[in-house]
Design an enzyme around this catalytic site. Sequence first.
Site, PDB file in Angstrom:
ATOM      1  CG  HIS A  85      -2.343  -0.357   0.879  1.00  0.00           C
ATOM      2  ND1 HIS A  85      -3.210   0.516   0.259  1.00  0.00           N
ATOM      3  CD2 HIS A  85      -3.026  -1.507   1.038  1.00  0.00           C
ATOM      4  CE1 HIS A  85      -4.382  -0.082   0.070  1.00  0.00           C
ATOM      5  NE2 HIS A  85      -4.291  -1.310   0.530  1.00  0.00           N
ATOM      6  CE  LYS A 131      -2.546   4.497  -2.033  1.00  0.00           C
ATOM      7  NZ  LYS A 131      -2.425   3.376  -1.083  1.00  0.00           N
TER       8      LYS A 131
END
Length: 377
Positions: free
Chosen positions: A259, A261
Amino acid sequence: MLQEGAHGRWTVSSSDESTEENSDSEKPSTSSLLDAGRGRTSGPQYPCSEARKAAHKRKASPLKLSDTKLSTEIPPAEKQRASQEGLGWCLSSSDEEPEDQEKHAHKETVKEEKCDVPKEHPLNLCKGDELSEIQKAEDNDEMPSEAQDTWDLLNGGNTFRFFLTKVRGIEQSYNSGALHIKDILSPLFGTLVSSAQFNYCIDVGWLVKQYPQEFRKKPLLIVHGEKRESKAELLAQARPYENISFCQAKLDIAFGTHHTKMMLLLYEEGLRVVIHTSNLIAEDWHQKTQGIWLSPLYPRLPQGTTGSAGESETNFKSDLISYLMAYNSPTLKEWIDLIQEHDLSETRVYLLGSTPGRYQGSDKEKWGHLRLRKVLK
């Protein structure tokens, strides 16, 4: 590898996958590209995990309840699946008969194709219409912010350098201090040499368009967590772009997801790190408020500098390097070396990373919520 347990079938982590799956250098094979290209439907084709795809389905056609048709009793199996869905993941539906699975698949297909716009809400859009509206908005907003406004943002008094993303259709004053991805990648922020994009859900074609024309052929590394069919789709998207390479995050825990980013942007003038909350898809940058941390422009250290030079009071440099090393990827070694060569001493924030694994002793406080506890102490 599938194994049987008390709660149905489950899959061992990707560390048990084939050599081809685990290879660090990823280039799409002819067969995988053909497979990825077959059977594509209209609408967004993002090579995300099954959870992300399910979320897109729910958004496109939300469940409608009818009091007259609502059953008073729910079968135990349905109760179990509903409780599992609430946790964000679901055990294998091995308790269903093959015929039941086919019925569910047929229902999902019909449900996905139907997209009625209620008369009392004429502005509601089907998924395809929504994407076309986003495309129109982006075409009308091809240029990033006013140069002076962006320059003021970079050199303003924002101590922690935290920003929000822009939202269209509101007064300009409310977008003051906000950024779009085109702003972040614009030449005002530096003369780009190469970049690395870490993310969960990626639309390669859309991402390339966010770079200025003069930067679209610069080396771009995409770090992802996709596997099997989703990975093949991602590689197929990048086939037209010779400058794009990939790094697959190896997840040693069955329910782990990538996940992160983050952007690493190497310029002729230095290095910049961007950590944000948006997926690299059009919807996440259109009419949504997301968060962005934008580092200062880190200058290159004098040649021959070694040791802890360029470290900040928050140990941001060493923590970032430790996080990248946790990928165990030769592809990221180049970026680790580049970070080592730059001065990150102006950083005023802490980096709290999270990596899958089991840790003992002092290693327990390197990641996640225990790392947060240590920082807050």
